[in-house]
Design a protein around this motif. Sequence first.
Motif, PDB file in Angstrom:
ATOM      1  N   GLY A 158     -32.856   4.705  14.235  1.00 46.22           N
ATOM      2  CA  GLY A 158     -33.669   4.055  13.213  1.00 46.22           C
ATOM      3  C   GLY A 158     -33.232   2.651  12.863  1.00 46.22           C
ATOM      4  N   ILE A 159     -32.364   2.064  13.699  1.00 43.95           N
ATOM      5  CA  ILE A 159     -31.912   0.687  13.476  1.00 43.95           C
ATOM      6  C   ILE A 159     -32.123  -0.092  14.771  1.00 43.95           C
ATOM      7  N   SER A 160     -32.187  -1.405  14.651  1.00 45.02           N
ATOM      8  CA  SER A 160     -32.399  -2.247  15.835  1.00 45.02           C
ATOM      9  C   SER A 160     -31.139  -2.398  16.672  1.00 45.02           C
ATOM     10  N   ASP A 161     -29.983  -2.347  16.039  1.00 40.33           N
ATOM     11  CA  ASP A 161     -28.723  -2.550  16.740  1.00 40.33           C
ATOM     12  C   ASP A 161     -28.219  -1.257  17.365  1.00 40.33           C
ATOM     13  N   LEU A 162     -27.341  -1.402  18.349  1.00 41.68           N
ATOM     14  CA  LEU A 162     -26.731  -0.235  18.975  1.00 41.68           C
ATOM     15  C   LEU A 162     -25.399   0.048  18.292  1.00 41.68           C
ATOM     16  N   VAL A 163     -25.325   1.168  17.599  1.00 40.53           N
ATOM     17  CA  VAL A 163     -24.097   1.589  16.916  1.00 40.53           C
ATOM     18  C   VAL A 163     -23.783   2.988  17.429  1.00 40.53           C
ATOM     19  N   THR A 164     -22.636   3.122  18.106  1.00 39.75           N
ATOM     20  CA  THR A 164     -22.256   4.398  18.708  1.00 39.75           C
ATOM     21  C   THR A 164     -20.952   4.903  18.095  1.00 39.75           C
ATOM     22  N   TYR A 165     -20.635   6.151  18.391  1.00 36.73           N
ATOM     23  CA  TYR A 165     -19.429   6.797  17.872  1.00 36.73           C
ATOM     24  C   TYR A 165     -19.096   7.964  18.786  1.00 36.73           C
ATOM     25  N   GLU A 166     -17.855   8.425  18.725  1.00 35.68           N
ATOM     26  CA  GLU A 166     -17.450   9.580  19.520  1.00 35.68           C
ATOM     27  C   GLU A 166     -16.294  10.294  18.852  1.00 35.68           C
ATOM     28  N   GLY A 167     -16.092  11.533  19.266  1.00 35.69           N
ATOM     29  CA  GLY A 167     -14.992  12.319  18.736  1.00 35.69           C
ATOM     30  C   GLY A 167     -14.703  13.505  19.621  1.00 35.69           C
ATOM     31  N   GLY A 168     -13.499  14.016  19.505  1.00 36.18           N
ATOM     32  CA  GLY A 168     -13.092  15.170  20.297  1.00 36.18           C
ATOM     33  C   GLY A 168     -13.454  16.499  19.669  1.00 36.18           C
ATOM     34  N   SER A 169     -13.889  16.470  18.409  1.00 33.72           N
ATOM     35  CA  SER A 169     -14.306  17.687  17.703  1.00 33.72           C
ATOM     36  C   SER A 169     -15.484  17.323  16.803  1.00 33.72           C
ATOM     37  N   VAL A 170     -16.123  18.315  16.263  1.00 35.60           N
ATOM     38  CA  VAL A 170     -17.242  18.068  15.348  1.00 35.60           C
ATOM     39  C   VAL A 170     -16.755  17.286  14.142  1.00 35.60           C
ATOM     40  N   LYS A 171     -15.603  17.653  13.625  1.00 41.21           N
ATOM     41  CA  LYS A 171     -15.040  16.949  12.466  1.00 41.21           C
ATOM     42  C   LYS A 171     -14.781  15.470  12.799  1.00 41.21           C
ATOM     43  N   GLU A 172     -14.155  15.214  13.943  1.00 41.19           N
ATOM     44  CA  GLU A 172     -13.892  13.833  14.356  1.00 41.19           C
ATOM     45  C   GLU A 172     -15.191  13.054  14.569  1.00 41.19           C
ATOM     46  N   LEU A 173     -16.192  13.708  15.156  1.00 41.53           N
ATOM     47  CA  LEU A 173     -17.477  13.038  15.392  1.00 41.53           C
ATOM     48  C   LEU A 173     -18.130  12.659  14.069  1.00 41.53           C
ATOM     49  N   LYS A 174     -18.126  13.588  13.122  1.00 43.35           N
ATOM     50  CA  LYS A 174     -18.734  13.321  11.817  1.00 43.35           C
ATOM     51  C   LYS A 174     -18.012  12.167  11.120  1.00 43.35           C
ATOM     52  N   GLU A 175     -16.700  12.167  11.163  1.00 41.68           N
ATOM     53  CA  GLU A 175     -15.925  11.081  10.546  1.00 41.68           C
ATOM     54  C   GLU A 175     -16.208   9.743  11.232  1.00 41.68           C
ATOM     55  N   ALA A 176     -16.286   9.753  12.561  1.00 39.17           N
ATOM     56  CA  ALA A 176     -16.563   8.523  13.310  1.00 39.17           C
ATOM     57  C   ALA A 176     -17.977   8.017  13.009  1.00 39.17           C
ATOM     58  N   PHE A 177     -18.928   8.934  12.887  1.00 35.26           N
ATOM     59  CA  PHE A 177     -20.298   8.561  12.541  1.00 35.26           C
ATOM     60  C   PHE A 177     -20.343   7.894  11.173  1.00 35.26           C
ATOM     61  N   GLU A 178     -19.737   8.531  10.186  1.00 39.73           N
ATOM     62  CA  GLU A 178     -19.746   7.978   8.826  1.00 39.73           C
ATOM     63  C   GLU A 178     -19.058   6.613   8.782  1.00 39.73           C
ATOM     64  N   GLU A 179     -17.956   6.472   9.482  1.00 43.26           N
ATOM     65  CA  GLU A 179     -17.248   5.189   9.541  1.00 43.26           C
ATOM     66  C   GLU A 179     -18.112   4.132  10.236  1.00 43.26           C
ATOM     67  N   SER A 180     -18.810   4.517  11.288  1.00 45.51           N
ATOM     68  CA  SER A 180     -19.681   3.580  12.009  1.00 45.51           C
ATOM     69  C   SER A 180     -20.826   3.105  11.128  1.00 45.51           C
ATOM     70  N   VAL A 181     -21.433   4.025  10.378  1.00 44.34           N
ATOM     71  CA  VAL A 181     -22.522   3.639   9.468  1.00 44.34           C
ATOM     72  C   VAL A 181     -21.998   2.680   8.409  1.00 44.34           C
ATOM     73  N   ASP A 182     -20.883   3.020   7.794  1.00 46.98           N
ATOM     74  CA  ASP A 182     -20.307   2.160   6.751  1.00 46.98           C
ATOM     75  C   ASP A 182     -19.941   0.781   7.304  1.00 46.98           C
ATOM     76  N   ASP A 183     -19.326   0.744   8.489  1.00 43.97           N
ATOM     77  CA  ASP A 183     -18.984  -0.537   9.115  1.00 43.97           C
ATOM     78  C   ASP A 183     -20.240  -1.344   9.427  1.00 43.97           C
ATOM     79  N   TYR A 184     -21.252  -0.672   9.929  1.00 38.85           N
ATOM     80  CA  TYR A 184     -22.510  -1.342  10.259  1.00 38.85           C
ATOM     81  C   TYR A 184     -23.128  -1.969   9.008  1.00 38.85           C
TER      82      TYR A 184
END
Length: 117
Positions: A29-55
């Motif tokens: 839902g955004i024009s820019d490419l913002v990606t994230y990754e993690g080795g577990s569901v918890k890590e992925l969720k944390e990386a996603f939230e951090e990516s959104v906040d950074d964006y």
Amino acid sequence: MSDNLEHNGYFGSVEYSSRDGLLHGKVTGISDLVTYEGGSVKELKEAFEESVDDYLDTCKELGKEPDRFYRGVFNIRTSSEIHRELSIMAERKKMKLNELVNKAFNFLVKNEDKVLK
């Protein structure tokens, strides 16, 4: 494997890479490419939230609108039979075809969980 994440009104995809053994995704839902990754569901969720906040912080610093601009115009492909039936239905209801389709879209948005199980 596919699912979605949500944080501050933003959504992200969830995919699994068997090659890397990692979960990954991108903010939708955004024009820019913002990606994230993690080795577990918890890590992925944390990386996603951090990516959104950074964006959002980066957009604010740049004075840029973070959301994709939606014009409200897009093409829909359907069968000629469905197109005909919708056109006839709109005429019977004394409506424009766009008005009828928008009513259907509004119904879908309000009843997503009931309609798309």
